[in-house]
Design an enzyme around this catalytic site. Structure first.
Site, PDB file in Angstrom:
ATOM      1  N   SER A 135       0.861  -1.176   0.000  1.00 52.91           N
ATOM      2  CA  SER A 135       0.000   0.000   0.000  1.00 52.91           C
ATOM      3  C   SER A 135       0.898   1.227   0.000  1.00 52.91           C
ATOM      4  O   SER A 135       1.713   1.403   0.902  1.00 52.91           O
ATOM      5  CB  SER A 135      -0.872  -0.024   1.262  1.00 52.91           C
ATOM      6  OG  SER A 135      -1.581   1.186   1.403  1.00 52.91           O
ATOM      7  N   LYS A 161      -1.124  -0.933  -4.457  1.00 57.21           N
ATOM      8  CA  LYS A 161      -2.296  -0.115  -4.116  1.00 57.21           C
ATOM      9  C   LYS A 161      -1.823   1.301  -3.898  1.00 57.21           C
ATOM     10  O   LYS A 161      -0.841   1.525  -3.201  1.00 57.21           O
ATOM     11  CB  LYS A 161      -2.918  -0.693  -2.843  1.00 57.21           C
ATOM     12  CG  LYS A 161      -3.697   0.258  -1.943  1.00 57.21           C
ATOM     13  CD  LYS A 161      -4.447  -0.549  -0.888  1.00 57.21           C
ATOM     14  CE  LYS A 161      -4.676   0.228   0.398  1.00 57.21           C
ATOM     15  NZ  LYS A 161      -5.338  -0.603   1.427  1.00 57.21           N
ATOM     16  N   LYS A 163      -2.892   5.197  -2.650  1.00 61.23           N
ATOM     17  CA  LYS A 163      -3.866   6.015  -1.940  1.00 61.23           C
ATOM     18  C   LYS A 163      -4.238   7.199  -2.822  1.00 61.23           C
ATOM     19  O   LYS A 163      -3.368   7.795  -3.473  1.00 61.23           O
ATOM     20  CB  LYS A 163      -3.256   6.535  -0.634  1.00 61.23           C
ATOM     21  CG  LYS A 163      -2.941   5.443   0.372  1.00 61.23           C
ATOM     22  CD  LYS A 163      -4.213   4.922   1.006  1.00 61.23           C
ATOM     23  CE  LYS A 163      -3.909   4.030   2.196  1.00 61.23           C
ATOM     24  NZ  LYS A 163      -5.145   3.485   2.792  1.00 61.23           N
ATOM     25  N   ASP A 188      -7.144   3.292  -3.165  1.00 68.27           N
ATOM     26  CA  ASP A 188      -7.872   3.356  -1.892  1.00 68.27           C
ATOM     27  C   ASP A 188      -8.141   4.819  -1.559  1.00 68.27           C
ATOM     28  O   ASP A 188      -7.209   5.606  -1.370  1.00 68.27           O
ATOM     29  CB  ASP A 188      -7.027   2.702  -0.783  1.00 68.27           C
ATOM     30  CG  ASP A 188      -7.770   2.602   0.547  1.00 68.27           C
ATOM     31  OD1 ASP A 188      -8.917   3.089   0.633  1.00 68.27           O
ATOM     32  OD2 ASP A 188      -7.190   2.040   1.500  1.00 68.27           O
ATOM     33  N   GLU A 213     -10.995   0.777  -3.487  1.00 71.00           N
ATOM     34  CA  GLU A 213     -11.283   0.554  -2.070  1.00 71.00           C
ATOM     35  C   GLU A 213     -11.927   1.784  -1.438  1.00 71.00           C
ATOM     36  O   GLU A 213     -11.432   2.902  -1.591  1.00 71.00           O
ATOM     37  CB  GLU A 213      -9.945   0.216  -1.382  1.00 71.00           C
ATOM     38  CG  GLU A 213     -10.064  -0.370   0.006  1.00 71.00           C
ATOM     39  CD  GLU A 213      -8.689  -0.729   0.575  1.00 71.00           C
ATOM     40  OE1 GLU A 213      -7.753  -1.035  -0.201  1.00 71.00           O
ATOM     41  OE2 GLU A 213      -8.554  -0.691   1.803  1.00 71.00           O
ATOM     42  N   ASP A 238     -13.878  -1.318   2.942  1.00 71.17           N
ATOM     43  CA  ASP A 238     -12.956  -1.433   4.080  1.00 71.17           C
ATOM     44  C   ASP A 238     -13.696  -0.861   5.296  1.00 71.17           C
ATOM     45  O   ASP A 238     -14.411  -1.595   6.013  1.00 71.17           O
ATOM     46  CB  ASP A 238     -11.654  -0.665   3.739  1.00 71.17           C
ATOM     47  CG  ASP A 238     -10.655  -0.561   4.878  1.00 71.17           C
ATOM     48  OD1 ASP A 238     -10.991  -0.886   6.026  1.00 71.17           O
ATOM     49  OD2 ASP A 238      -9.503  -0.125   4.648  1.00 71.17           O
ATOM     50  N   LYS A 262     -10.230  -6.530   8.036  1.00 68.42           N
ATOM     51  CA  LYS A 262      -9.216  -6.215   9.044  1.00 68.42           C
ATOM     52  C   LYS A 262      -9.805  -6.752  10.337  1.00 68.42           C
ATOM     53  O   LYS A 262     -10.872  -6.288  10.758  1.00 68.42           O
ATOM     54  CB  LYS A 262      -9.013  -4.707   9.173  1.00 68.42           C
ATOM     55  CG  LYS A 262      -8.368  -4.066   7.956  1.00 68.42           C
ATOM     56  CD  LYS A 262      -8.216  -2.563   8.121  1.00 68.42           C
ATOM     57  CE  LYS A 262      -7.568  -1.958   6.893  1.00 68.42           C
ATOM     58  NZ  LYS A 262      -7.631  -0.479   6.879  1.00 68.42           N
ATOM     59  N   GLY A 290      -4.460  -3.948   6.243  1.00 70.88           N
ATOM     60  CA  GLY A 290      -3.448  -3.625   7.246  1.00 70.88           C
ATOM     61  C   GLY A 290      -3.719  -2.287   7.892  1.00 70.88           C
ATOM     62  O   GLY A 290      -4.490  -1.469   7.377  1.00 70.88           O
TER      63      GLY A 290
HETATM   64  O1  OSB Z   1      -7.279   2.006   4.441  1.00 70.37           O
HETATM   65  O2  OSB Z   1      -6.204   0.237   4.240  1.00 70.37           O
HETATM   66  C1  OSB Z   1      -6.306   1.340   4.737  1.00 70.37           C
HETATM   67  C2  OSB Z   1      -3.215   2.275   6.752  1.00 70.37           C
HETATM   68  C3  OSB Z   1      -3.792   2.924   7.814  1.00 70.37           C
HETATM   69  C4  OSB Z   1      -5.165   3.071   7.857  1.00 70.37           C
HETATM   70  C5  OSB Z   1      -5.945   2.565   6.825  1.00 70.37           C
HETATM   71  C6  OSB Z   1      -5.371   1.901   5.767  1.00 70.37           C
HETATM   72  C7  OSB Z   1      -3.977   1.777   5.717  1.00 70.37           C
HETATM   73  C8  OSB Z   1      -3.256   1.155   4.617  1.00 70.37           C
HETATM   74  C9  OSB Z   1      -1.912   0.549   4.928  1.00 70.37           C
HETATM   75  O3  OSB Z   1      -3.633   1.166   3.473  1.00 70.37           O
HETATM   76  C10 OSB Z   1      -1.924  -0.932   4.952  1.00 70.37           C
HETATM   77  C11 OSB Z   1      -0.675  -1.489   5.587  1.00 70.37           C
HETATM   78  O4  OSB Z   1       0.341  -1.605   4.902  1.00 70.37           O
HETATM   79  O5  OSB Z   1      -0.695  -1.808   6.784  1.00 70.37           O
HETATM   80 MG    MG Z   2      -8.400   0.891   3.078  1.00 71.13          MG
END
Ligand code: OSB
Ligand code: MG
Length: 369
Positions: A135, A161, A163, A188, A213, A238, A262, A290
């Site tokens: 990510s 992925k 952001k 995402d 996402e 999510d 999660k 994550g």
């Molecule tokens: O939306 O998936 C998410 C990190 C912090 C809060 C939300 C998210 C995320 C990530 C990182 O996308 C995922 C990771 O590498 O732990």
């Molecule tokens: Mg997410």
């Protein structure tokens, strides 16, 4: 099992690079760990709350409060059969899933140690290895992002992925696709958009994304069902899915075609398994999300992802994607084929908690006896 003592330990571990999402820029992992002691065994759980209530309504302060005032008293000096009974006994507590999941995580650890089994065996996992992706946060420039993508593709991550947020979306995805026409790509939005942005989401259809996402509101499933009918790209929820009931409604309304599980957001492993099973029955693939967690949470995620319907690549990166030093021995590493081995009593893969590392990262400790 009788729990004789419980510690809540707050640790801070700096990130190697800042990680920016639509809601904040993280520079460190500020986390609570729960350590439960039972006879000659101790089990750790990691709370996935952040320093502020940005991803969901909880933060480390609310989690510390709920764990100290409600959750520890439910188990301290009481005979409890295990995680399932704990979830049952604490079902009167509304919300606060991240706090509940942290204690549940520690109870699973005690249970697996006492029974001499892996978490994978206890929950019925089937995979020896799990596939992982990376990510990537919002970067100062598109050039910086392209460099990051190159770096992690080089390390073997095969699902990328990125952001997005308003102002860092269409042009960025277009550039990334231009440079990497064939990679498995997802985006995402962390709830940063509304249905007013429907044309933007339609425009993403040209980029062959595996899924988008959480484009809309963190509690929403209605508008997502409207959006999903208007676009080709699958929506992956999510934030919106916190329980099997949420998943049932989202599936019935057609709000998504993929779910990111999660365990923390869903109150722990017990509820996550229910969501997994429901999705499997409905042909909805899942993957493990994550929370930039430390090794304790990361390792638990690896085991959860061994359930059969976890078929898409997970946000379970190697420890060094975020940290110079993690809190497990060994640290989490990925192999060349971009997978991570699932701990199991038959393959010798096991992780221990690095108590010395925790001591160095500790900023406060609360002891309950
Ligand atoms: O939306 O998936 C998410 C990190 C912090 C809060 C939300 C998210 C995320 C990530 C990182 O996308 C995922 C990771 O590498 O732990
Ligand atoms: Mg997410």
């Amino acid at each position: 099992m009788i729990i004789e003592r419980a510690d809540i330990i707050r640790v801070k571990n700096p990130f190697r690079f800042p990680f920016e999402t639509a809601f904040t820029k993280f520079v460190e992992r500020d986390a609570l760990l729960v350590k439960l002691y039972s006879e000659d065994t101790a089990g750790y759980g990691e709370c996935k709350a952040f320093f502020a209530p940005l991803y969901c309504p909880e933060d480390n302060g609310t989690a510390l409060h709920i764990i100290s005032k409600y959750l520890i008293p439910e188990i301290l000096h009481k005979d409890i059969s295990g995680p399932e009974e704990f979830i049952e006994k604490t079902s009167y507590i509304r919300g606060n899933n991240l706090a509940v999941a942290a204690v549940e995580n520690a109870l699973w650890e005690i249970k697996r140690k006492k029974e001499n089994k892996s978490l994978k065996t206890l929950i019925g996992g089937v995979y020896d290895q799990v596939k992982v992706g990376v990510s990537l946060g919002i970067e100062p420039t598109i050039k910086d992002l392209l460099e990051k993508i190159e770096k992690y593709l080089g390390e073997g991550y095969h699902r990328t992925k990125i952001k997005i947020k308003p102002g860092w979306d269409y042009e960025v995805v277009k550039e990334v696709r231009k440079h990497y026409p064939d990679i498995t790509l997802t985006i995402d939005a962390n709830s940063a958009y509304t249905l007013k942005d429907i044309d933007l989401f339609k425009s993403f259809d040209e980029f062959n994304l595996k899924y988008i996402e959480q484009p809309l509101g963190e509690n929403d499933i209605i508008d997502h069902s409207v959006l999903q009918k208007e676009i080709e790209t699958p929506i992956c929820l999510d934030e919106s899915i916190e329980s099997v009931e949420d998943a049932r409604q989202a599936i019935e309304l057609g709000s998504c075609k993929v779910i990111n599980i999660k365990s923390s957001r869903c109150r722990g492993i017990v509820e996550s398994i229910k969501i997994h099973d429901l999705c499997q029955d409905h042909g909805i693939p899942v993957w493990c999300g994550g929370m930039t967690e430390l090794g304790i949470g990361r390792v638990q995620n690896i085991s959860l992802a061994s359930l059969p319907n976890f078929t898409l690549a997970h946000d379970i990166a190697a420890s060094d994607r975020y940290f110079d030093k993690d809190i497990t021995i060994p640290e989490v590493k990925i192999s060349k084929d971009c997978t991570i081995a699932v701990p199991d009593e038959t393959n010798g893969v096991d992780y221990e908690v690095d108590e010395e590392a925790i001591d160095r990262m500790m900023v406060e400790r609360h002891i309950f006896k």
